[in-house]
Design an enzyme around this catalytic site. Sequence first.
Site, PDB file in Angstrom:
ATOM      1  N   ASN A   1       3.609   2.814  16.012  1.00 16.53           N
ATOM      2  CA  ASN A   1       3.426   2.397  14.624  1.00 16.53           C
ATOM      3  C   ASN A   1       4.720   2.745  13.883  1.00 16.53           C
ATOM      4  O   ASN A   1       4.958   3.905  13.552  1.00 16.53           O
ATOM      5  CB  ASN A   1       2.217   3.144  14.029  1.00 16.53           C
ATOM      6  CG  ASN A   1       1.963   2.770  12.586  1.00 16.53           C
ATOM      7  OD1 ASN A   1       2.728   2.012  11.974  1.00 16.53           O
ATOM      8  ND2 ASN A   1       0.900   3.313  12.033  1.00 16.53           N
TER       9      ASN A   1
ATOM     10  N   LYS B   1       5.240   6.608  14.646  1.00 21.30           N
ATOM     11  CA  LYS B   1       4.118   7.369  15.199  1.00 21.30           C
ATOM     12  C   LYS B   1       3.819   6.822  16.580  1.00 21.30           C
ATOM     13  O   LYS B   1       3.955   5.615  16.803  1.00 21.30           O
ATOM     14  CB  LYS B   1       2.874   7.209  14.315  1.00 21.30           C
ATOM     15  CG  LYS B   1       3.032   7.823  12.953  1.00 21.30           C
ATOM     16  CD  LYS B   1       1.718   7.756  12.200  1.00 21.30           C
ATOM     17  CE  LYS B   1       1.908   8.185  10.767  1.00 21.30           C
ATOM     18  NZ  LYS B   1       0.873   7.733   9.879  1.00 21.30           N
TER      19      LYS B   1
ATOM     20  N   ARG C   1       1.444  -1.660  16.215  1.00 24.75           N
ATOM     21  CA  ARG C   1       0.766  -2.005  14.965  1.00 24.75           C
ATOM     22  C   ARG C   1       1.720  -2.880  14.169  1.00 24.75           C
ATOM     23  O   ARG C   1       2.868  -2.489  13.915  1.00 24.75           O
ATOM     24  CB  ARG C   1       0.444  -0.749  14.172  1.00 24.75           C
ATOM     25  CG  ARG C   1      -0.154  -1.090  12.841  1.00 24.75           C
ATOM     26  CD  ARG C   1      -0.324   0.123  11.980  1.00 24.75           C
ATOM     27  NE  ARG C   1      -0.909  -0.275  10.717  1.00 24.75           N
ATOM     28  CZ  ARG C   1      -0.626   0.298   9.560  1.00 24.75           C
ATOM     29  NH1 ARG C   1       0.228   1.296   9.508  1.00 24.75           N
ATOM     30  NH2 ARG C   1      -1.199  -0.115   8.452  1.00 24.75           N
TER      31      ARG C   1
ATOM     32  N   HIS D   1     -12.847   2.252   3.874  1.00 27.26           N
ATOM     33  CA  HIS D   1     -11.734   3.027   4.428  1.00 27.26           C
ATOM     34  C   HIS D   1     -11.068   3.742   3.260  1.00 27.26           C
ATOM     35  O   HIS D   1     -10.357   3.129   2.461  1.00 27.26           O
ATOM     36  CB  HIS D   1     -10.747   2.104   5.157  1.00 27.26           C
ATOM     37  CG  HIS D   1      -9.566   2.843   5.716  1.00 27.26           C
ATOM     38  ND1 HIS D   1      -9.334   2.965   7.064  1.00 27.26           N
ATOM     39  CD2 HIS D   1      -8.573   3.524   5.115  1.00 27.26           C
ATOM     40  CE1 HIS D   1      -8.249   3.696   7.259  1.00 27.26           C
ATOM     41  NE2 HIS D   1      -7.761   4.037   6.078  1.00 27.26           N
ATOM     42  N   LEU D   2     -11.338   5.047   3.148  1.00 25.81           N
ATOM     43  CA  LEU D   2     -10.786   5.822   2.035  1.00 25.81           C
ATOM     44  C   LEU D   2      -9.821   6.854   2.593  1.00 25.81           C
ATOM     45  O   LEU D   2     -10.239   7.899   3.108  1.00 25.81           O
ATOM     46  CB  LEU D   2     -11.919   6.512   1.256  1.00 25.81           C
ATOM     47  CG  LEU D   2     -13.059   5.608   0.773  1.00 25.81           C
ATOM     48  CD1 LEU D   2     -14.137   6.433   0.086  1.00 25.81           C
ATOM     49  CD2 LEU D   2     -12.537   4.521  -0.162  1.00 25.81           C
TER      50      LEU D   2
ATOM     51  N   ASN E   1      -5.234   7.672   2.249  1.00 21.98           N
ATOM     52  CA  ASN E   1      -4.225   7.607   1.205  1.00 21.98           C
ATOM     53  C   ASN E   1      -4.203   6.170   0.649  1.00 21.98           C
ATOM     54  O   ASN E   1      -4.174   5.929  -0.547  1.00 21.98           O
ATOM     55  CB  ASN E   1      -2.873   8.044   1.772  1.00 21.98           C
ATOM     56  CG  ASN E   1      -1.936   8.434   0.685  1.00 21.98           C
ATOM     57  OD1 ASN E   1      -2.363   8.882  -0.393  1.00 21.98           O
ATOM     58  ND2 ASN E   1      -0.658   8.241   0.907  1.00 21.98           N
ATOM     59  N   GLY E   2      -4.257   5.207   1.577  1.00 18.09           N
ATOM     60  CA  GLY E   2      -4.551   3.818   1.186  1.00 18.09           C
ATOM     61  C   GLY E   2      -6.055   3.626   1.289  1.00 18.09           C
ATOM     62  O   GLY E   2      -6.692   4.246   2.137  1.00 18.09           O
TER      63      GLY E   2
ATOM     64  N   ARG F   1      -1.430   4.163  -5.267  1.00 16.35           N
ATOM     65  CA  ARG F   1      -1.481   2.773  -5.729  1.00 16.35           C
ATOM     66  C   ARG F   1      -2.569   2.593  -6.775  1.00 16.35           C
ATOM     67  O   ARG F   1      -3.640   3.204  -6.682  1.00 16.35           O
ATOM     68  CB  ARG F   1      -1.759   1.812  -4.561  1.00 16.35           C
ATOM     69  CG  ARG F   1      -0.677   1.769  -3.521  1.00 16.35           C
ATOM     70  CD  ARG F   1      -0.932   0.607  -2.554  1.00 16.35           C
ATOM     71  NE  ARG F   1      -0.094   0.724  -1.391  1.00 16.35           N
ATOM     72  CZ  ARG F   1      -0.545   0.958  -0.147  1.00 16.35           C
ATOM     73  NH1 ARG F   1      -1.841   1.077   0.073  1.00 16.35           N
ATOM     74  NH2 ARG F   1       0.298   1.038   0.845  1.00 16.35           N
TER      75      ARG F   1
ATOM     76  N   GLY G   1      -9.329   9.432   5.876  1.00 14.49           N
ATOM     77  CA  GLY G   1      -9.240  10.868   5.619  1.00 14.49           C
ATOM     78  C   GLY G   1     -10.253  11.371   4.598  1.00 14.49           C
ATOM     79  O   GLY G   1     -10.898  12.401   4.800  1.00 14.49           O
TER      80      GLY G   1
ATOM     81  N   ASN H   1     -14.031  13.104   5.635  1.00 16.07           N
ATOM     82  CA  ASN H   1     -14.041  14.557   5.406  1.00 16.07           C
ATOM     83  C   ASN H   1     -14.665  15.041   4.109  1.00 16.07           C
ATOM     84  O   ASN H   1     -14.997  16.207   4.000  1.00 16.07           O
ATOM     85  CB  ASN H   1     -12.601  15.085   5.450  1.00 16.07           C
ATOM     86  CG  ASN H   1     -12.000  14.946   6.828  1.00 16.07           C
ATOM     87  OD1 ASN H   1     -12.486  15.526   7.784  1.00 16.07           O
ATOM     88  ND2 ASN H   1     -10.965  14.131   6.946  1.00 16.07           N
TER      89      ASN H   1
ATOM     90  N   GLU I   1      -7.577   3.608  14.929  1.00 17.44           N
ATOM     91  CA  GLU I   1      -6.821   2.358  15.061  1.00 17.44           C
ATOM     92  C   GLU I   1      -5.999   2.342  16.346  1.00 17.44           C
ATOM     93  O   GLU I   1      -5.862   1.308  16.987  1.00 17.44           O
ATOM     94  CB  GLU I   1      -5.909   2.196  13.838  1.00 17.44           C
ATOM     95  CG  GLU I   1      -6.703   1.913  12.572  1.00 17.44           C
ATOM     96  CD  GLU I   1      -5.947   2.233  11.293  1.00 17.44           C
ATOM     97  OE1 GLU I   1      -5.949   3.429  10.910  1.00 17.44           O
ATOM     98  OE2 GLU I   1      -5.359   1.332  10.709  1.00 17.44           O
TER      99      GLU I   1
HETATM  100  P1  ADP Z   1      -3.558   7.384   5.497  1.00 17.14           P
HETATM  101  O1  ADP Z   1      -4.112   6.307   4.625  1.00 17.14           O
HETATM  102  O2  ADP Z   1      -2.164   7.789   5.151  1.00 17.14           O
HETATM  103  O3  ADP Z   1      -3.815   7.165   6.985  1.00 17.14           O
HETATM  104  P2  ADP Z   1      -5.595   9.437   5.753  1.00 17.14           P
HETATM  105  O4  ADP Z   1      -6.652   8.509   6.248  1.00 17.14           O
HETATM  106  O5  ADP Z   1      -5.069  10.474   6.684  1.00 17.14           O
HETATM  107  O6  ADP Z   1      -4.379   8.669   5.096  1.00 17.14           O
HETATM  108  O7  ADP Z   1      -6.199  10.171   4.470  1.00 17.14           O
HETATM  109  C1  ADP Z   1      -5.439  11.004   3.661  1.00 17.14           C
HETATM  110  C2  ADP Z   1      -6.312  11.472   2.512  1.00 17.14           C
HETATM  111  O8  ADP Z   1      -7.468  12.135   3.023  1.00 17.14           O
HETATM  112  C3  ADP Z   1      -5.621  12.454   1.560  1.00 17.14           C
HETATM  113  O9  ADP Z   1      -5.879  12.089   0.218  1.00 17.14           O
HETATM  114  C4  ADP Z   1      -6.331  13.753   1.871  1.00 17.14           C
HETATM  115  O10 ADP Z   1      -6.391  14.563   0.749  1.00 17.14           O
HETATM  116  C5  ADP Z   1      -7.716  13.257   2.225  1.00 17.14           C
HETATM  117  N1  ADP Z   1      -8.491  14.274   2.925  1.00 17.14           N
HETATM  118  C6  ADP Z   1      -8.322  14.785   4.159  1.00 17.14           C
HETATM  119  N2  ADP Z   1      -9.232  15.767   4.390  1.00 17.14           N
HETATM  120  C7  ADP Z   1      -9.968  15.908   3.272  1.00 17.14           C
HETATM  121  C8  ADP Z   1     -11.056  16.740   2.859  1.00 17.14           C
HETATM  122  N3  ADP Z   1     -11.563  17.665   3.646  1.00 17.14           N
HETATM  123  N4  ADP Z   1     -11.557  16.558   1.612  1.00 17.14           N
HETATM  124  C9  ADP Z   1     -11.058  15.635   0.794  1.00 17.14           C
HETATM  125  N5  ADP Z   1     -10.043  14.823   1.103  1.00 17.14           N
HETATM  126  C10 ADP Z   1      -9.498  14.952   2.328  1.00 17.14           C
END
Ligand code: ADP
Length: 405
Positions: free
Chosen positions: A7, A14, A91, A208-209, A211-212, A241, A332, A336, A386
């Site tokens: 990626n 990555k 990717r 899908h929550l 960073n994006g 964003r 993320g 989580n 992915e």
């Molecule tokens: P990307 O879109 O870059 O792949 P990720 O899917 O890794 O990103 O998600 C990153 C987000 O997930 C960040 O905002 C991070 O704060 C959040 N995150 C990770 N673990 C937790 C948690 N335990 N509680 C709340 N938010 C979390």
Amino acid sequence: MNVLVLNAGSSTLKFELIRTSPELIAADQDERLCRGTIEGIGGEARASVEKSGQAKNSESVPLADVTAALEYIATWLSANGFAEVNAVGHRVVHGGELFSQSALIDDGVLDGIRACADLAPLHNPKNLEGIVASSKRYPGVPQAAVFDTAFHQTLPEHAFLYAVPYDWYSRHRVRRYGFHGTSHRYVAHRYRAVRKLAREQTNIITLHLGNGCSMAAIKAGRSIDTSMGMTPLEGLMMGTRSGDLDPGILSVVASRENMPLEQVENALNFKSGLLGISGLSNDMRELQKQAEHGNGGRAALAIEIFCYRARKYLGAYLAAMGGADAIVFTGGIGENSAPIRARICEGFGWAGVALDRAANAQVRATEARISTPESKLSAYVIPTDEELLIARDTVRLILGIQHPS
Ligand code: ADP
């Protein structure tokens, strides 16, 4: 077969090495051998690598470009017992209207990825660099491209067209494409595996929550709407964003701040969202911490807007689909953060969501149902993968195995 999944981002590369085969896929026993991330390519880069089940190792190393970064990875693989690379899966962010499925890379596919570069000028050229570098480093090894947009090519015209002059579409391909397709598709696949459903029986909304952030309405197994648009800027509020906004804002801010349009767009991509509202961070963990301690006034506000926007989209997609069987959280934050999942599900009692609060509170990065057995509209957490889907698509393409995406 050992598939190296790559990626290539703006200054990152990555990788993950995955051992897979039709038999391993059928048994869901693919092996993740090792993975890593190189950041800061173009100068003193930071390389982090880990063998499965072992501690991560990091070091600083000067890496001028993607070719140098890939050489670093290949050398590390060889030195650590992973010299065998039988295929490479890439990717690729934008496949435009040219790719509705993953593809084995040949000259025609390379031309196609180049043709879509104007739609994703920050991403496709970097993805191409990764492909060129790996075909030089691994000559004769088959390579496949897996597109972020492909899963959403099933969107009907009424969902993908913007209500703008039609010739913007016919002349400039201005339309909604959607992104995170590999993630939404993987999560939908896992949902139907867990529920033992056929693809046509899969009626879910995937969130899908990360960073994006994006949401997809998946009806009879196909994406019929999704929140990201022509670019990943549209839709939900994200880490940096803005998500949806009135396009009239652009010229107002450009003229009042005396900013070129590109700078306004840059602020919408990199200085907005959770970061823009809170003024603190794009990291949800940090905002939750600040909000809990009561000293992050705008941290709490940022979280409230984030959840409110997600609820609005969820309501819209329930209407677009005429109801769904489940909502599925991933990424993320989705995987989580129990409090965020709870706040998004709040207020969907009318739609039949009954959250199992105890189950929700416990689930972190594992597949689980978080609604009660009686809940008419179920809620699930399904971690995305992915890289695994890219590896599997690569193997299937090489072996000529037809696979309904
Ligand atoms: P990307 O879109 O870059 O792949 P990720 O899917 O890794 O990103 O998600 C990153 C987000 O997930 C960040 O905002 C991070 O704060 C959040 N995150 C990770 N673990 C937790 C948690 N335990 N509680 C709340 N938010 C979390």
